[in-house]
Design a protein around this motif. Structure first.
Motif, PDB file in Angstrom:
ATOM      1  N   VAL A  69       0.829  -1.215   0.000  1.00 59.98           N
ATOM      2  CA  VAL A  69       0.000   0.000   0.000  1.00 59.98           C
ATOM      3  C   VAL A  69       0.860   1.262   0.000  1.00 59.98           C
ATOM      4  CG1 VAL A  69      -1.894  -1.181   1.180  1.00 59.98           C
ATOM      5  CG2 VAL A  69      -0.263   0.173   2.529  1.00 59.98           C
ATOM      6  N   GLY A  70       2.184   1.084   0.021  1.00 58.95           N
ATOM      7  CA  GLY A  70       3.081   2.232  -0.056  1.00 58.95           C
ATOM      8  C   GLY A  70       3.045   3.124   1.163  1.00 58.95           C
ATOM      9  N   SER A  71       2.768   2.538   2.334  1.00 62.33           N
ATOM     10  CA  SER A  71       2.702   3.337   3.562  1.00 62.33           C
ATOM     11  C   SER A  71       4.092   3.791   3.999  1.00 62.33           C
ATOM     12  CB  SER A  71       2.065   2.525   4.694  1.00 62.33           C
ATOM     13  OG  SER A  71       2.080   3.258   5.905  1.00 62.33           O
ATOM     14  N   THR A  72       4.166   4.993   4.531  1.00 66.34           N
ATOM     15  CA  THR A  72       5.419   5.517   5.092  1.00 66.34           C
ATOM     16  C   THR A  72       5.310   5.660   6.611  1.00 66.34           C
ATOM     17  OG1 THR A  72       4.669   7.783   4.743  1.00 66.34           O
ATOM     18  CG2 THR A  72       5.985   6.782   2.980  1.00 66.34           C
ATOM     19  N   LEU A  73       4.235   5.117   7.184  1.00 67.28           N
ATOM     20  CA  LEU A  73       3.969   5.265   8.616  1.00 67.28           C
ATOM     21  C   LEU A  73       4.311   3.984   9.374  1.00 67.28           C
ATOM     22  CD1 LEU A  73       0.511   7.087   8.448  1.00 67.28           C
ATOM     23  CD2 LEU A  73       2.772   8.100   8.804  1.00 67.28           C
ATOM     24  N   PRO A  74       4.408   4.053  10.701  1.00 66.76           N
ATOM     25  CA  PRO A  74       4.609   2.834  11.486  1.00 66.76           C
ATOM     26  C   PRO A  74       3.455   1.848  11.289  1.00 66.76           C
ATOM     27  CG  PRO A  74       5.054   4.783  12.820  1.00 66.76           C
ATOM     28  CD  PRO A  74       4.438   5.270  11.539  1.00 66.76           C
ATOM     29  N   ILE A  75       3.759   0.571  11.441  1.00 66.17           N
ATOM     30  CA  ILE A  75       2.746  -0.483  11.402  1.00 66.17           C
ATOM     31  C   ILE A  75       2.177  -0.659  12.805  1.00 66.17           C
ATOM     32  CG2 ILE A  75       2.342  -2.955  11.064  1.00 66.17           C
ATOM     33  CD1 ILE A  75       4.579  -2.930   8.986  1.00 66.17           C
ATOM     34  N   LEU A  76       0.849  -0.737  12.895  1.00 67.91           N
ATOM     35  CA  LEU A  76       0.178  -1.027  14.161  1.00 67.91           C
ATOM     36  C   LEU A  76      -0.145  -2.521  14.153  1.00 67.91           C
ATOM     37  CD1 LEU A  76      -2.346   1.992  14.113  1.00 67.91           C
ATOM     38  CD2 LEU A  76       0.076   1.999  14.743  1.00 67.91           C
ATOM     39  N   ALA A  77       0.739  -3.317  14.731  1.00 73.78           N
ATOM     40  CA  ALA A  77       0.615  -4.784  14.683  1.00 73.78           C
ATOM     41  C   ALA A  77       0.101  -5.323  16.027  1.00 73.78           C
ATOM     42  CB  ALA A  77       1.969  -5.406  14.349  1.00 73.78           C
ATOM     43  N   TYR A  78      -0.268  -6.613  16.027  1.00 73.84           N
ATOM     44  CA  TYR A  78      -0.743  -7.270  17.257  1.00 73.84           C
ATOM     45  C   TYR A  78      -1.864  -6.475  17.939  1.00 73.84           C
ATOM     46  CZ  TYR A  78       3.632 -10.015  17.016  1.00 73.84           C
ATOM     47  OH  TYR A  78       4.661 -10.837  16.628  1.00 73.84           O
ATOM     48  N   GLN A  79      -2.843  -6.009  17.180  1.00 73.24           N
ATOM     49  CA  GLN A  79      -3.945  -5.178  17.686  1.00 73.24           C
ATOM     50  C   GLN A  79      -3.450  -3.832  18.205  1.00 73.24           C
ATOM     51  OE1 GLN A  79      -6.358  -6.755  16.720  1.00 73.24           O
ATOM     52  NE2 GLN A  79      -6.226  -8.891  17.247  1.00 73.24           N
ATOM     53  N   GLY A  80      -2.218  -3.468  17.860  1.00 71.45           N
ATOM     54  CA  GLY A  80      -1.654  -2.208  18.336  1.00 71.45           C
ATOM     55  C   GLY A  80      -0.706  -2.370  19.506  1.00 71.45           C
ATOM     56  N   ALA A  81      -0.466  -3.606  19.925  1.00 68.98           N
ATOM     57  CA  ALA A  81       0.481  -3.835  21.032  1.00 68.98           C
ATOM     58  C   ALA A  81       1.918  -3.529  20.608  1.00 68.98           C
ATOM     59  CB  ALA A  81       0.385  -5.283  21.520  1.00 68.98           C
ATOM     60  N   TRP A  82       2.177  -3.637  19.312  1.00 70.23           N
ATOM     61  CA  TRP A  82       3.525  -3.441  18.760  1.00 70.23           C
ATOM     62  C   TRP A  82       3.417  -2.406  17.644  1.00 70.23           C
ATOM     63  CZ3 TRP A  82       7.779  -7.325  19.314  1.00 70.23           C
ATOM     64  CH2 TRP A  82       8.896  -7.045  18.503  1.00 70.23           C
ATOM     65  N   ILE A  83       3.994  -1.238  17.848  1.00 68.47           N
ATOM     66  CA  ILE A  83       3.966  -0.162  16.848  1.00 68.47           C
ATOM     67  C   ILE A  83       5.396   0.115  16.420  1.00 68.47           C
ATOM     68  CG2 ILE A  83       3.329   2.229  16.359  1.00 68.47           C
ATOM     69  CD1 ILE A  83       1.165   2.001  18.499  1.00 68.47           C
ATOM     70  N   GLN A  84       5.720  -0.226  15.169  1.00 70.89           N
ATOM     71  CA  GLN A  84       7.099  -0.104  14.683  1.00 70.89           C
ATOM     72  C   GLN A  84       7.141   0.543  13.314  1.00 70.89           C
ATOM     73  OE1 GLN A  84       9.435  -3.694  14.925  1.00 70.89           O
ATOM     74  NE2 GLN A  84      11.171  -2.825  13.841  1.00 70.89           N
ATOM     75  N   ASP A  85       8.136   1.394  13.115  1.00 72.94           N
ATOM     76  CA  ASP A  85       8.368   2.064  11.839  1.00 72.94           C
ATOM     77  C   ASP A  85       9.349   1.234  11.018  1.00 72.94           C
ATOM     78  OD1 ASP A  85       9.069   3.690   9.715  1.00 72.94           O
ATOM     79  OD2 ASP A  85       9.121   5.518  10.915  1.00 72.94           O
ATOM     80  N   PRO A  86       8.922   0.640   9.901  1.00 74.47           N
ATOM     81  CA  PRO A  86       9.834  -0.177   9.099  1.00 74.47           C
ATOM     82  C   PRO A  86      11.015   0.616   8.525  1.00 74.47           C
ATOM     83  CG  PRO A  86       7.561  -0.624   8.497  1.00 74.47           C
ATOM     84  CD  PRO A  86       7.551   0.603   9.364  1.00 74.47           C
ATOM     85  N   ALA A  87      10.818   1.902   8.268  1.00 74.47           N
ATOM     86  CA  ALA A  87      11.876   2.711   7.645  1.00 74.47           C
ATOM     87  C   ALA A  87      13.055   2.888   8.584  1.00 74.47           C
ATOM     88  CB  ALA A  87      11.319   4.064   7.220  1.00 74.47           C
ATOM     89  N   THR A  88      12.768   3.134   9.857  1.00 73.68           N
ATOM     90  CA  THR A  88      13.839   3.391  10.836  1.00 73.68           C
ATOM     91  C   THR A  88      14.046   2.217  11.795  1.00 73.68           C
ATOM     92  OG1 THR A  88      12.292   4.376  12.411  1.00 73.68           O
ATOM     93  CG2 THR A  88      13.301   5.855  10.782  1.00 73.68           C
ATOM     94  N   GLU A  89      13.103   1.253  11.765  1.00 74.30           N
ATOM     95  CA  GLU A  89      13.064   0.111  12.682  1.00 74.30           C
ATOM     96  C   GLU A  89      12.818   0.538  14.130  1.00 74.30           C
ATOM     97  OE1 GLU A  89      16.395  -2.495  12.099  1.00 74.30           O
ATOM     98  OE2 GLU A  89      15.693  -3.099  10.111  1.00 74.30           O
ATOM     99  N   THR A  90      12.410   1.780  14.317  1.00 70.56           N
ATOM    100  CA  THR A  90      12.076   2.267  15.660  1.00 70.56           C
ATOM    101  C   THR A  90      10.804   1.600  16.157  1.00 70.56           C
ATOM    102  OG1 THR A  90      13.032   4.423  15.173  1.00 70.56           O
ATOM    103  CG2 THR A  90      11.506   4.318  17.036  1.00 70.56           C
ATOM    104  N   ILE A  91      10.852   1.039  17.363  1.00 73.77           N
ATOM    105  CA  ILE A  91       9.651   0.519  18.011  1.00 73.77           C
ATOM    106  C   ILE A  91       9.107   1.625  18.911  1.00 73.77           C
ATOM    107  CG2 ILE A  91       8.688  -1.222  19.562  1.00 73.77           C
ATOM    108  CD1 ILE A  91      10.864  -3.142  18.596  1.00 73.77           C
ATOM    109  N   HIS A  92       7.990   2.216  18.502  1.00 71.15           N
ATOM    110  CA  HIS A  92       7.410   3.325  19.252  1.00 71.15           C
ATOM    111  C   HIS A  92       6.686   2.849  20.500  1.00 71.15           C
ATOM    112  CE1 HIS A  92       8.185   6.475  16.267  1.00 71.15           C
ATOM    113  NE2 HIS A  92       7.931   5.554  15.355  1.00 71.15           N
ATOM    114  N   ARG A  93       6.125   1.657  20.428  1.00 72.85           N
ATOM    115  CA  ARG A  93       5.382   1.140  21.573  1.00 72.85           C
ATOM    116  C   ARG A  93       5.373  -0.375  21.531  1.00 72.85           C
ATOM    117  NH1 ARG A  93      -0.619   3.173  23.281  1.00 72.85           N
ATOM    118  NH2 ARG A  93       0.612   4.787  24.289  1.00 72.85           N
ATOM    119  N   HIS A  94       5.557  -0.982  22.707  1.00 72.79           N
ATOM    120  CA  HIS A  94       5.415  -2.438  22.831  1.00 72.79           C
ATOM    121  C   HIS A  94       4.837  -2.742  24.203  1.00 72.79           C
ATOM    122  CE1 HIS A  94       7.171  -6.716  23.265  1.00 72.79           C
ATOM    123  NE2 HIS A  94       5.971  -6.746  22.709  1.00 72.79           N
TER     124      HIS A  94
END
Length: 283
Positions: A69-94
């Motif tokens: 989908v060409g997203s440039t934003l973090p992925i909200l995975a595991y119902q939002g338990a894991w929020i990570q930016d693929p571009a920087t690999e930064t985990i914003h929340r776990h």
């Protein structure tokens, strides 16, 4: 079927962020995004509207769709338990499930009444651990494009807290009964319990749900408000997200309870409902 939207209602929408669920929303039986849906998403992005993925899937399993989908934003995975930016690999929340709670759930899942009926999944550090490879787990792994690790006794991997605990059963009655019993046993302050599909029972940290994850992305990371968000989903784990968003869209294949809380109902995933919603509401 989708409802009509008056032109003035559509013009009053100030959508700057479109949040999409994966399974049952942008990916149907084929486990892929169709070309009409991809094209509609691209047209949204050319209007300057950002697109994000919010899913119950593992982060590694969601990456393929994030790229498509060409997203440039973090992925909200595991119902939002894991929020990570693929571009920087930064985990914003776990946010994880405590070891004590995970052990309690495992004890219950492995009771004489349930052990033979359930496939139990522990997700730790974006890796799936299972007791054994059951047919249900094999189907799940194939769709998610991941390789589970079979470890026998799942207690031995609880040196780290799981991001999510999942129980699978092809008998939806078993899952419904499990959901009902454990909602009586645990308060929302103790565990977040949901069903992402009829055969999946899921448990995460009590602070986790897609609505809270989308709020975090919109408000904390992007400086937007709920009114700037449109969210599209198809199941019970999408309810909080649809409720938070300024405009919530349910898929035509969503349970009626989910459709009831949405402001608009799109055609089903197999009818490219996301493309229809985007055309009608944004483009």
């Amino acid at each position: 079927m989708s409802q009509s939207l008056e032109p003035q209602e559509r013009d009053s929408l100030d959508i700057q962020l479109l949040v999409l669920d994966i399974d049952g929303t942008i990916a149907g039986e084929t486990n892929t995004i169709t070309e009409p849906v991809k094209q509609a998403i691209r047209r949204v992005q050319t209007k300057g509207i950002q697109v994000a993925i919010a899913t119950g899937r593992m982060y590694c399993s969601a990456l393929r769709f994030h790229r498509q989908v060409g997203s440039t934003l973090p992925i909200l995975a595991y119902q939002g338990a894991w929020i990570q930016d693929p571009a920087t690999e930064t985990i914003h929340r776990h946010l994880s499930v405590s070891r004590a709670r995970a052990e309690q759930l495992l004890d219950y899942f492995e009771s004489d009444m349930l052990r033979s009926q359930l496939s139990v999944h522990f997700y730790i550090n974006d890796q799936l651990y299972v007791r054994e490879m059951t047919p249900e787990t094999q189907r799940y792994a194939q769709r998610a494009d991941i390789q589970p690790l079979s470890v026998g006794d799942l207690r031995q991997v609880l040196t780290n807290e799981p991001t999510k605990v999942l129980a699978l059963c092809q008998d939806t009655t078993v899952i419904d009964q499990l959901f009902s019993r454990l909602r009586q046993q645990y308060t929302p302050a103790e565990l977040y319990l949901t069903k992402s599909v009829a055969t999946f029972f899921e448990a995460t940290n009590p602070l986790v749900n897609k609505g809270e994850a989308v709020r975090y992305l919109a408000e904390n990371l992007l400086g937007l408000s709920a009114q700037n968000v449109m969210a599209i989903g198809d199941n019970f784990n999408d309810i909080e997200m649809l409720d938070y968003a300024g405009f919530g869209v349910a898929m035509g294949n969503a349970p009626l309870e989910v459709q009831a809380i949405a402001q608009w109902v799109a055609p089903s995933v197999e009818q490219d409902g996301v493309a229809t919603a985007i055309e009608a509401l944004i483009l």
